[in-house]
Design an enzyme around this catalytic site. Structure first.
Site, PDB file in Angstrom:
ATOM      1  CB  SER A  73      -0.851  -0.012   1.275  1.00  0.00           C
ATOM      2  OG  SER A  73      -1.493   1.228   1.483  1.00  0.00           O
ATOM      3  CE1 TYR A 100      -4.594  -2.085   4.956  1.00  0.00           C
ATOM      4  CE2 TYR A 100      -3.353  -0.066   4.595  1.00  0.00           C
ATOM      5  CZ  TYR A 100      -4.069  -1.136   4.099  1.00  0.00           C
ATOM      6  OH  TYR A 100      -4.252  -1.271   2.738  1.00  0.00           O
TER       7      TYR A 100
HETATM    8  P1  NAD Z   1     -11.432  -6.428  -0.293  1.00  0.00           P
HETATM    9  O1  NAD Z   1     -12.046  -6.318   1.063  1.00  0.00           O
HETATM   10  O2  NAD Z   1     -12.229  -6.069  -1.487  1.00  0.00           O
HETATM   11  O3  NAD Z   1     -10.881  -7.912  -0.515  1.00  0.00           O
HETATM   12  C1  NAD Z   1     -10.157  -8.573   0.483  1.00  0.00           C
HETATM   13  C2  NAD Z   1     -10.006 -10.027   0.111  1.00  0.00           C
HETATM   14  O4  NAD Z   1      -9.293 -10.675   1.162  1.00  0.00           O
HETATM   15  C3  NAD Z   1     -11.341 -10.780  -0.020  1.00  0.00           C
HETATM   16  O5  NAD Z   1     -11.234 -11.743  -1.041  1.00  0.00           O
HETATM   17  C4  NAD Z   1     -11.499 -11.444   1.335  1.00  0.00           C
HETATM   18  O6  NAD Z   1     -12.314 -12.613   1.301  1.00  0.00           O
HETATM   19  C5  NAD Z   1     -10.054 -11.789   1.610  1.00  0.00           C
HETATM   20  N1  NAD Z   1      -9.806 -12.019   3.026  1.00  0.00           N
HETATM   21  C6  NAD Z   1     -10.034 -11.213   4.091  1.00  0.00           C
HETATM   22  N2  NAD Z   1      -9.691 -11.840   5.222  1.00  0.00           N
HETATM   23  C7  NAD Z   1      -9.228 -13.055   4.861  1.00  0.00           C
HETATM   24  C8  NAD Z   1      -8.732 -14.159   5.581  1.00  0.00           C
HETATM   25  N3  NAD Z   1      -8.645 -14.159   6.920  1.00  0.00           N
HETATM   26  N4  NAD Z   1      -8.363 -15.253   4.888  1.00  0.00           N
HETATM   27  C9  NAD Z   1      -8.470 -15.306   3.541  1.00  0.00           C
HETATM   28  N5  NAD Z   1      -8.926 -14.285   2.800  1.00  0.00           N
HETATM   29  C10 NAD Z   1      -9.297 -13.177   3.467  1.00  0.00           C
HETATM   30  O7  NAD Z   1     -10.078  -5.576  -0.187  1.00  0.00           O
HETATM   31  P2  NAD Z   1      -9.198  -4.818  -1.306  1.00  0.00           P
HETATM   32  O8  NAD Z   1      -9.480  -3.379  -1.191  1.00  0.00           O
HETATM   33  O9  NAD Z   1      -9.281  -5.483  -2.600  1.00  0.00           O
HETATM   34  O10 NAD Z   1      -7.744  -5.022  -0.681  1.00  0.00           O
HETATM   35  C11 NAD Z   1      -6.876  -6.051  -1.107  1.00  0.00           C
HETATM   36  C12 NAD Z   1      -5.463  -5.737  -0.680  1.00  0.00           C
HETATM   37  O11 NAD Z   1      -5.042  -4.500  -1.243  1.00  0.00           O
HETATM   38  C13 NAD Z   1      -5.296  -5.597   0.838  1.00  0.00           C
HETATM   39  O12 NAD Z   1      -4.057  -6.142   1.237  1.00  0.00           O
HETATM   40  C14 NAD Z   1      -5.289  -4.087   1.026  1.00  0.00           C
HETATM   41  O13 NAD Z   1      -4.593  -3.702   2.176  1.00  0.00           O
HETATM   42  C15 NAD Z   1      -4.554  -3.657  -0.230  1.00  0.00           C
HETATM   43  N6  NAD Z   1      -4.795  -2.257  -0.600  1.00  0.00           N
HETATM   44  C16 NAD Z   1      -6.049  -1.828  -0.901  1.00  0.00           C
HETATM   45  C17 NAD Z   1      -6.228  -0.514  -1.275  1.00  0.00           C
HETATM   46  C18 NAD Z   1      -7.567   0.013  -1.656  1.00  0.00           C
HETATM   47  O14 NAD Z   1      -7.688   1.226  -1.831  1.00  0.00           O
HETATM   48  N7  NAD Z   1      -8.577  -0.819  -1.849  1.00  0.00           N
HETATM   49  C19 NAD Z   1      -5.153   0.366  -1.289  1.00  0.00           C
HETATM   50  C20 NAD Z   1      -3.892  -0.106  -0.944  1.00  0.00           C
HETATM   51  C21 NAD Z   1      -3.719  -1.424  -0.616  1.00  0.00           C
END
Ligand code: NAD
Length: 274
Positions: free
Chosen positions: A156, A169
């Site tokens: 991130s 985080y």
């Molecule tokens: P999201 O909530 O849409 O998806 C998260 C995924 O992780 C889902 O498939 C969920 O089922 C899975 N998950 C959660 N807990 C779990 C567990 N205990 N075991 C197995 N699977 C699990 O989230 P997202 O926004 O797509 O984020 C994905 C990654 O990207 C994360 O690491 C997040 O920190 C990172 N990220 C997101 C953003 C953003 O703006 N969305 C920005 C920077 C980084």
């Protein structure tokens, strides 16, 4: 060693055909976008994430049908090392190899340090950081055996800079950038690269939940929350898309990126250029 470019050297993703990609947290958001991108590039897939069995099966079968790719689903809980071990075992039993590992699963919790729930701290560290240690230590053997591998950690912008109220985080994301560098150094001679993608805000369910939470906390309409709170630090004032994240991951997995390793690549609309 060849000194002049060849046509095949420019083939973008053709080299990924038939490779096996395991993406944690790939039933939603960025992970699902990355899964689509790899399936389109011709890889076989292991999907992972939490959700009702029928919904997970619909997702798995949908990707399989859309791209003609072989897709396996694992319900492994990324907070459980034994569950992760089973997922890697199942992947090796089914496909005989793991070529591309994307550590993407992640959760968020926002609270001031003094009142940050201890169990949330532990859970965020387990899912956002330790799961990547476990998948990496278990998948590296297969990659080293094949003399080729790609490990992509979805970190991130918060792996590079901090924001208040996100102690667990930000700590986990900074740490995964460190893990990325160590993995890159240890695996470099075996044709295995390890890089981190550092997105700013990408529009996903995780972000939608933050918009709702911040709108309630600040008593502001959602348009103002998006521009003035979430995207306050992001100069382009635009959410990135999951398709863009998929394209970056496919690029990092391709031969064109073979010499990129140990990098933390910002994809943050200029946030960390400040
Ligand atoms: P999201 O909530 O849409 O998806 C998260 C995924 O992780 C889902 O498939 C969920 O089922 C899975 N998950 C959660 N807990 C779990 C567990 N205990 N075991 C197995 N699977 C699990 O989230 P997202 O926004 O797509 O984020 C994905 C990654 O990207 C994360 O690491 C997040 O920190 C990172 N990220 C997101 C953003 C953003 O703006 N969305 C920005 C920077 C980084």
């Amino acid at each position: 060693m060849r000194m002049t470019p060849t046509e095949s050297a420019y083939a973008p993703a053709g080299s990924l055909h038939g490779k096996v990609a395991l993406i944690t947290g790939s039933t939603s958001g960025i992970g699902l976008g990355i899964a689509h991108a790899f399936a389109q590039a011709g890889t076989r897939l292991v999907l992972n994430g939490l959700g009702p069995a029928d919904e997970m099966e619909r997702l798995r079968a949908g990707i399989e049908e859309q791209y003609g790719a072989q897709v396996l689903y694992s319900a492994a809980d990324m907070s459980s090392p034994s569950s992760i071990e089973q997922m890697i075992g199942m992947t090796r039993e089914t496909f005989g190899r793991i070529d591309i590992l994307v550590n993407n699963a992640g959760i968020q919790h926002v609270a001031p340090l003094e009142s940050f729930p201890v169990e949330k701290w532990d859970l965020i560290l387990a899912i956002n950081l330790s799961s990547a240690f476990h998948t990496t230590r278990l998948a590296l053997k297969s990659m080293r055996e094949n003399g080729w591998g790609r490990i992509i950690n979805v970190a991130s912008a918060h792996g590079l800079v901090a924001s208040p109220f996100k102690s667990a985080y930000v700590a986990a994301k900074h740490a995964i950038v460190g893990l990325t560098k160590v993995t890159a150094l240890e695996a470099a001679e075996d044709g295995v690269t390890c890089n981190a993608i550092c997105p700013g805000y990408v529009y996903t369910p995780l972000v939608e939940a933050q918009i709702e939470g911040q709108a309630a906390a600040h008593n502001l309409p959602r348009e103002r929350v998006v521009r003035e709170v979430l995207l306050a630090q992001q100069p382009n004032k635009r959410f990135a898309t999951v398709e863009q994240m998929g394209a970056i991951a496919v690029f990092l997995a391709g031969e064109g990126a073979a010499s990129i390793t140990g990098a933390a690549l910002p994809a943050d609309g200029g946030w960390t250029a400040h």
